[in-house]
Design a protein around this motif. Structure first.
Motif, PDB file in Angstrom:
ATOM      1  N   ALA A 150       0.721  -1.131  -0.090  1.00 39.50           N
ATOM      2  CA  ALA A 150      -0.040   0.066   0.118  1.00 39.50           C
ATOM      3  C   ALA A 150       0.893   1.146   0.025  1.00 39.50           C
ATOM      4  O   ALA A 150       0.308   2.564   0.211  1.00 39.50           O
ATOM      5  N   LYS A 151       2.356   1.273  -0.306  1.00 47.84           N
ATOM      6  CA  LYS A 151       3.195   2.301  -0.203  1.00 47.84           C
ATOM      7  C   LYS A 151       3.492   2.725   0.940  1.00 47.84           C
ATOM      8  O   LYS A 151       4.193   3.953   1.097  1.00 47.84           O
ATOM      9  N   TRP A 152       3.429   2.064   2.111  1.00 48.65           N
ATOM     10  CA  TRP A 152       3.888   2.572   3.194  1.00 48.65           C
ATOM     11  C   TRP A 152       5.595   2.492   3.202  1.00 48.65           C
ATOM     12  O   TRP A 152       6.273   1.820   2.603  1.00 48.65           O
ATOM     13  N   CYS A 153       6.090   3.856   3.801  1.00 48.01           N
ATOM     14  CA  CYS A 153       7.497   3.902   3.662  1.00 48.01           C
ATOM     15  C   CYS A 153       8.011   4.365   4.953  1.00 48.01           C
ATOM     16  O   CYS A 153       9.441   4.794   4.728  1.00 48.01           O
ATOM     17  N   ASP A 154       7.405   4.625   6.083  1.00 46.97           N
ATOM     18  CA  ASP A 154       7.970   5.200   7.128  1.00 46.97           C
ATOM     19  C   ASP A 154       8.511   4.140   7.907  1.00 46.97           C
ATOM     20  O   ASP A 154       8.462   3.576   9.229  1.00 46.97           O
ATOM     21  N   TYR A 155       9.974   3.628   7.567  1.00 44.26           N
ATOM     22  CA  TYR A 155      10.599   2.761   8.111  1.00 44.26           C
ATOM     23  C   TYR A 155      11.142   3.029   9.588  1.00 44.26           C
ATOM     24  O   TYR A 155      11.580   2.312  10.332  1.00 44.26           O
TER      25      TYR A 155
END
Length: 156
Positions: free
Chosen positions: A113-118
């Motif tokens: 779902a394009k999560w990117c807050d690693y």
């Protein structure tokens, strides 16, 4: 006083390791706006407070909060949400519970779902028990690399 501001203050305190202050802010949110406990997927108070209570040994209240947050986020997905937050929140709930396989499964869905807050994984309190797990590291490494590349491009 705004529930959103109190939640943000609680999150900052939780990330900074000031658990008593975080707990106070999260409880203030619940006191100010009790509906966040039941039906607002944008609030993560249940997840934060659930983890804090679990670490304090209060398994019953922790499970109530985490189960409620799980239900709210699953409902969002069932209602067609394409947002990356619900699957990531579910991954966090499973990470807090120490359920690695479910954590990985939902982390995959968040990434899709394009999560990117690693940084939520590498520095956040929810992934404490799995932060150094090789499978978790393997999942977030490509995201980290992609974000670093985007940052370099933006600096050029």
């Amino acid at each position: 006083r705004s529930a959103r501001i109190l939640e943000s203050a609680g999150m900052l305190a939780h990330f900074a390791g000031d658990v008593p202050l975080a707990k106070k802010y999260f409880q203030d949110v619940i006191d100010l706006e009790p509906s966040v406990m039941n039906d607002d997927p944008d609030f993560t108070v249940n997840i934060h407070l659930g983890q804090i209570l679990l670490k304090e040994g209060n398994k019953v209240d922790s499970e109530i909060l985490l189960s409620n947050a799980l239900e709210v986020n699953l409902s969002e997905i069932e209602n067609g949400s394409q947002d990356d937050a619900p699957p990531f929140n579910i991954a966090c709930i499973y990470a807090i519970r120490g359920k690695k396989e479910e954590t990985l499964r939902w982390l995959d869905k968040a990434i899709s779902a394009k999560w990117c807050d690693y940084a939520m994984v590498t520095h956040g309190p929810w992934f404490e028990s799995l932060r150094n797990d090789p499978d978790i590291i393997k999942k977030i490494e490509p995201i980290k690399e992609r974000m670093n590349l985007l940052q370099k491009k933006s600096e050029e």
